[in-house]
Each structure stands twice: as C-alpha cells, then as structure tokens.
Design a protein around this motif. Structure first.
Motif, PDB file in Angstrom:
ATOM      1  N   PHE A  45       0.833  -1.210   0.000  1.00  7.28           N
ATOM      2  CA  PHE A  45       0.000   0.000   0.000  1.00  7.28           C
ATOM      3  C   PHE A  45       0.865   1.257   0.000  1.00  7.28           C
ATOM      4  N   ALA A  46       1.952   1.249   0.789  1.00  2.71           N
ATOM      5  CA  ALA A  46       2.845   2.411   0.830  1.00  2.71           C
ATOM      6  C   ALA A  46       3.494   2.651  -0.529  1.00  2.71           C
ATOM      7  N   PHE A  49       0.882   4.162  -2.849  1.00  7.55           N
ATOM      8  CA  PHE A  49       0.626   5.552  -2.484  1.00  7.55           C
ATOM      9  C   PHE A  49       1.772   6.455  -2.934  1.00  7.55           C
ATOM     10  N   ALA A  50       3.012   6.024  -2.676  1.00  7.36           N
ATOM     11  CA  ALA A  50       4.166   6.830  -3.081  1.00  7.36           C
ATOM     12  C   ALA A  50       4.259   6.932  -4.601  1.00  7.36           C
ATOM     13  N   ARG A  51       3.924   5.845  -5.292  1.00  9.90           N
ATOM     14  CA  ARG A  51       3.961   5.882  -6.757  1.00  9.90           C
ATOM     15  C   ARG A  51       2.892   6.818  -7.311  1.00  9.90           C
ATOM     16  N   PHE A  52       1.705   6.846  -6.655  1.00 11.67           N
ATOM     17  CA  PHE A  52       0.642   7.744  -7.109  1.00 11.67           C
ATOM     18  C   PHE A  52       0.993   9.201  -6.837  1.00 11.67           C
ATOM     19  N   MET A  53       1.658   9.473  -5.709  1.00 11.16           N
ATOM     20  CA  MET A  53       2.030  10.851  -5.398  1.00 11.16           C
ATOM     21  C   MET A  53       3.101  11.381  -6.341  1.00 11.16           C
ATOM     22  N   GLY A  54       3.819  10.517  -6.992  1.00 16.15           N
ATOM     23  CA  GLY A  54       4.850  10.967  -7.923  1.00 16.15           C
ATOM     24  C   GLY A  54       4.379  11.086  -9.349  1.00 16.15           C
ATOM     25  N   THR A  55       3.066  11.079  -9.570  1.00 14.37           N
ATOM     26  CA  THR A  55       2.531  11.177 -10.921  1.00 14.37           C
ATOM     27  C   THR A  55       1.965  12.573 -11.169  1.00 14.37           C
ATOM     28  N   ALA A  56       1.800  12.900 -12.443  1.00 16.21           N
ATOM     29  CA  ALA A  56       1.224  14.202 -12.806  1.00 16.21           C
ATOM     30  C   ALA A  56      -0.261  14.264 -12.461  1.00 16.21           C
TER      31      ALA A  56
END
Length: 206
Positions: A45-46, A49-56
C-alpha cells in the motif's frame, strides 16, 4: 513453671517463580488486543501511495482541489464559507497529508532498497557463475588446441600420402629399368638404362 510456647506450623511454603535469563519471558495478557497487520500488505500500500504521489495526475487533482477550496471560501458569501481567509483548515489538512506521506515514502524507499540488495546479490551470483563457465571453456579450448597439435591434419596426411606415392613410383620405375625386359625394351627404343646413361667418373677417365 510456664509451659513452653508452641509454634504453629506454617505449612508448606509456596515456591516463588524465579526468572531465568536463558528463557524468554512469557507474553503478558493485555486488556486490549494488539492490532496485527501484515507488513507485506502495508508495504505494498505504501508503494502504491508513493507511486501515485509521484505522478502528474496527483499534482493536477491536488491543484484543482486547492484552487476550488480557496476560490469557494474567498468568493462565496460569508454564510456559505466554512474556512475563511488564512485558510487554517486547509493548512491543517495539507500538514496532515505531508506528515503521513513522508513515512509512507520512506517505507516504500526501504522496500525498494531491500529489493535492490536482493537483485544485486543475484546479479553477483550470476556473474560469478558466468565467470566460472568462461574460465572452464577457456581451459577446454586451450586443451583442445594442445591436443590438435599432436593430431595429424588432413593436409599433412595428404602430403605424406603424396610423397609415399611418388617414392613408390620411383622405386617401381627403377625396378622396371633394372629388369632384363626393361633393358631390352630400352635398347629397342634407343634408350639405355640408368647405369649406361650415367657419365663416366673422373677416376675411370684417369
């Protein structure tokens, strides 16, 4: 005389448990059961979440949310606003988001570091196997080269057979010329045997 005072028998003493250092402590019972969470599930999950926060996409939606929040509370009538100027509630929400996002990102980085270590170990083992295979093949090729030096090649066998055939032809010709039939045939043809065609030696001339 006074009678002797009789002491009461206290009975068998209760054994006091002694804590031993070579044995682990027993788990203590708690009133509230501790929440158990699978570290793999939480780590996955982390990472998501971190991968989604690094997207445009996250940046676009976050920008739209902040602009709508500020525009509504700045332009709407006072009775419809819920976070007036200074936007304290918005600041609190962004602070909470940052405080939760930082540990999740660190956890995702730690999991990635662990995977990198495992991958590096596998790559190192694969490189060692490839190096061992290369050394083995090099030794085998060197052994084959040394063995081929001692084995007769096709050209060498051909040259040896050719020289043997020429030698056999020469011997057959010499035998034919030395035989009586060959001598008579040579005289009839106007040729002489090898002994007759040889030039006289200097000793005979003297």
């Amino acid at each position: 005389m006074s009678e002797p005072v009789r002491r009461r028998d206290p009975g068998p003493r209760k054994a006091v448990p002694v804590e031993r250092l070579d044995q682990p402590l027993a788990k203590r019972r708690t009133l509230v059961s501790q929440a158990r969470m699978d570290p793999e599930v939480f780590g996955a999950f982390a990472e998501r979440f971190a991968r989604f926060m690094g997207t445009a996409r996250f940046l676009v939606w976050m920008t739209i949310f902040v602009l709508v929040w500020i525009g509504w509370n700045a332009l709407a009538p006072d009775r419809f606003t819920f976070d007036p100027y200074a936007f304290i509630f918005l600041t609190l929400m962004l602070s909470l988001q940052a405080s939760y996002a930082a540990p999740l990102i660190l956890l995702a980085q730690n999991r990635q570091d662990d995977r990198d270590k495992v991958q590096m170990g596998q790559d190192r083992a694969r490189d060692e196997r490839n190096l061992a295979d290369t050394e083995f093949l090099t030794r085998e090729v060197a052994a084959l080269r040394l063995a081929l030096r001692e084995v007769a090649t096709r050209d060498f066998v051909r040259s040896e057979l050719r020289s043997l055939l020429e030698e056999m032809d020469d011997r057959a010709a010499e035998r034919h010329l030395r035989s009586p039939e060959g001598t008579d045939r040579g005289q009839a043809d106007g040729t002489a045997p090898d002994d007759a065609r040889r030039p006289p030696r200097e000793a005979d001339e003297g």
